[in-house]
Motif scaffolding. Structure first.
Motif, short mmCIF file in Angstrom:
data_model
loop_
_atom_site.label_atom_id
_atom_site.label_comp_id
_atom_site.label_asym_id
_atom_site.label_seq_id
_atom_site.Cartn_x
_atom_site.Cartn_y
_atom_site.Cartn_z
N ALA A 73 35.26 29.01 35.50
CA ALA A 73 35.05 30.38 35.09
C ALA A 73 35.83 31.44 36.13
CB ALA A 73 33.60 30.92 35.52
N ALA A 74 35.51 31.43 37.25
CA ALA A 74 36.44 32.23 38.37
C ALA A 74 37.76 32.43 38.16
CB ALA A 74 35.91 31.89 39.69
N LEU A 75 38.33 31.14 37.94
CA LEU A 75 39.75 30.99 37.63
C LEU A 75 40.13 31.91 36.34
CD1 LEU A 75 40.42 27.45 38.58
CD2 LEU A 75 41.01 29.47 39.91
N VAL A 76 39.54 31.79 35.32
CA VAL A 76 39.88 32.28 34.10
C VAL A 76 39.88 33.71 34.10
CG1 VAL A 76 39.03 32.66 31.78
CG2 VAL A 76 39.10 30.13 32.54
N VAL A 77 38.76 34.33 34.65
CA VAL A 77 38.70 35.61 34.71
C VAL A 77 39.78 36.23 35.71
CG1 VAL A 77 37.01 37.53 35.34
CG2 VAL A 77 36.36 35.68 34.11
N GLU A 78 39.88 35.65 36.93
CA GLU A 78 41.05 36.23 37.63
C GLU A 78 42.30 36.15 37.07
OE1 GLU A 78 43.31 34.90 42.02
OE2 GLU A 78 41.18 33.84 41.35
N HIS A 79 42.71 35.11 36.18
CA HIS A 79 44.03 34.88 35.54
C HIS A 79 44.14 36.37 34.46
CE1 HIS A 79 44.40 30.53 36.40
NE2 HIS A 79 44.49 31.21 37.34
N ALA A 80 42.90 36.47 33.92
CA ALA A 80 43.03 37.53 32.72
C ALA A 80 43.01 38.96 33.56
CB ALA A 80 41.34 37.49 32.25
N TRP B 44 40.79 54.48 39.31
CA TRP B 44 40.70 53.63 40.31
C TRP B 44 41.99 52.95 40.71
CZ3 TRP B 44 37.18 55.40 43.75
CH2 TRP B 44 35.78 55.67 43.22
N ARG B 45 42.17 52.67 41.87
CA ARG B 45 43.35 51.57 42.10
C ARG B 45 42.87 50.29 42.45
NH1 ARG B 45 47.56 54.39 40.23
NH2 ARG B 45 48.07 56.48 41.37
N LEU B 46 43.64 49.30 42.02
CA LEU B 46 43.49 47.81 42.38
C LEU B 46 44.82 47.34 42.54
CD1 LEU B 46 40.88 45.86 42.23
CD2 LEU B 46 41.83 45.21 39.97
N TYR B 47 45.10 47.10 43.82
CA TYR B 47 46.47 46.60 44.25
C TYR B 47 46.53 45.15 44.13
CZ TYR B 47 47.33 51.30 46.07
OH TYR B 47 47.44 52.54 46.02
N SER B 48 45.49 44.46 44.41
CA SER B 48 45.59 42.90 44.33
C SER B 48 44.36 42.35 43.58
CB SER B 48 45.59 42.39 45.98
OG SER B 48 45.50 41.15 45.85
N ALA B 49 44.77 41.69 42.45
CA ALA B 49 43.53 41.17 41.84
C ALA B 49 43.12 39.86 42.58
CB ALA B 49 44.22 40.86 40.25
N SER B 50 44.11 39.14 43.25
CA SER B 50 43.59 37.93 43.66
C SER B 50 42.66 38.09 45.07
CB SER B 50 44.79 37.28 44.24
OG SER B 50 45.62 38.00 45.22
N HIS B 51 43.01 39.27 45.67
CA HIS B 51 41.95 39.81 46.64
C HIS B 51 40.51 40.13 46.36
CE1 HIS B 51 40.30 42.90 49.13
NE2 HIS B 51 40.84 42.16 50.41
N PHE B 52 40.71 40.65 45.05
CA PHE B 52 39.39 41.22 44.62
C PHE B 52 38.56 40.04 43.89
CE2 PHE B 52 36.77 43.84 41.58
CZ PHE B 52 36.49 44.91 42.15
N ALA B 53 39.24 39.35 43.45
CA ALA B 53 38.64 38.05 42.85
C ALA B 53 37.77 37.26 44.07
CB ALA B 53 39.46 37.40 42.00
#
Length: 402
Positions: A254-261, A192-201
């Protein structure tokens, strides 16, 4: 992306934010979540709770497809915008038919079949747009084909056959369809494609916020039309506090840590974090919030004296398990969410889960308002402990110092 300026699809940029149309779509989805809560509250039996959980899972599985699609193409541009509005209409129809998804009401169309047709419409609209979006991306096209061939082909047949049956057979067929559909995702590959981690989170964070907001709405619904009193005031504030503490448990760190990962991850690892941490671990969070909303609604009706209840009545059976079990499921999901992305186990949250499990027999004999107070106290103790003990790493994560 192909097409004329009016119909073409536009790729999502790395720094993209959730569009207003996606938020609009999510509001319709969460309205359907509230219909699930009402469905479960109408008949508080184990079988009906299982039916409600099945419907909720189907809604979630329909929604997550659009969360991935919206990370590949802009949801509010070209033909994608039209598709989103059509899918929104199908979701609204799903919500309206939830009360007769398992028991057709006299008159009108056959409810279970309308429910399934609307659900499949949402799924096939998603598949069609994803197919168009992958026109010039061979890797994504292969992924879409593998996923659709093994997932929707089997699940659709089982759902339609189930809609034409009733009772245990219908429930079993729909459960089998959903288990196959979700299970196939693990075998369909990671291309799959994931172009933006920040958008997804952000998209998943917003669905959590909206769901928590709807749990607060259920508090108001639980006391609608009842005269205000000290018990309703205290119960409402405790319910609001529980929702706020669950918000804190997710968004504070929690949300920040996983988004950074997810930002740091590359290739298949990024897709795996997106799939496992968000698509799968967020489901018990949402299910937990919906269950908690059911429990809160019952507590407020008890303390308000509705349906012959008194302030001294205890919360028994399904409503109690929904209230405590919903919070337990939410906390377990948060532990799994962070552990998969970082490898770190949040011991205080595991301890809180064990404490809540141990307190269920105590809550069983307490007045409903006191049971809600105990739940709130455990959550408050957890949050205060984490803020004090993990002050330095928390500050570093929240303010970008690491």
């Amino acid at each position: 992306m192909p097409g004329s300026p009016r119909t073409r699809m536009m790729p999502v940029a790395e720094d993209a934010s959730v569009t207003q149309l996606e938020l609009f779509f999510d509001l319709v989805i969460v309205f359907a979540f509230t219909m699930v809560t009402d469905f479960a509250a109408h008949e508080t039996t184990a079988v009906n709770l299982l039916r409600a959980l099945l419907i909720l899972t189907m809604l979630w599985w329909a929604w997550i497809g659009y969360s991935w699609l919206g990370n590949v193409i802009k949801a509010d541009e070209g033909i994608a915008r039209v598709a989103m509005f059509v899918a929104m209409g199908a979701v609204f129809l799903i919500a309206l038919t939830i009360p007769e998804a398992f028991h057709d009401l006299p008159g009108g169309w056959y409810g279970p079949l309308v429910f399934v047709i609307a659900y499949l419409a949402v799924r096939f609209i998603h598949l069609s747009v994803f197919w168009l979006a992958s026109t010039h991306d061979a890797q994504l096209r292969r992924q879409v084909i593998r996923w659709a061939a093994g997932s929707l082909s089997v699940a659709s047949v089982l759902l339609v056959i189930g809609a034409m049956t009733s009772g245990t057979a219908q429930l079993a067929l729909w459960l089998a369809a959903l288990a196959w559909d979700m299970g196939w995702t693990f075998f369909a590959g990671n291309e799959w494609r994931l172009y933006s981690a920040s958008h997804f989170a952000e998209r998943y964070g917003l669905i959590v916020i909206i769901a928590l907001g709807e749990s607060i709405v259920e508090i108001g619904v639980g006391v609608a039309g009842l005269p205000i009193s000290w018990s309703i005031t205290v119960g409402s504030m405790l319910g609001l506090a529980v929702a706020g503490l669950l918000w804190w448990a997710y968004f504070d760190v929690a949300a920040l840590v996983v988004e950074h990962a997810m930002h740091r991850a590359q290739g298949e690892r990024r897709i795996q974090i997106a799939r496992n941490c968000y698509t799968f671990w967020h489901y018990p969070m949402i299910a937990g919030i919906v269950a908690m909303a059911l429990g809160l609604k019952k507590v407020l009706s008890y303390v308000g004296g509705a349906q012959g209840h008194s302030l001294s009545d205890a919360l028994h059976g399904i409503p109690l398990f929904a209230l405590y079990g919903g919070v337990i499921a939410y906390l377990i999901a948060l532990v799994g969410f962070r552990h998969y992305a970082t490898g770190k186990l949040l011991t205080p949250r595991v301890v809180a889960v064990v404490a809540l499990l141990a307190l269920i027999p105590v809550a069983w004999v307490l007045p409903a308002l006191a049971a809600l107070g105990v739940l709130c106290a455990v959550l408050l103790a957890l949050i205060v402990f984490e803020v004090v003990v993990y002050a330095q790493p928390r500050d570093a994560i929240r303010h970008g110092l690491n």
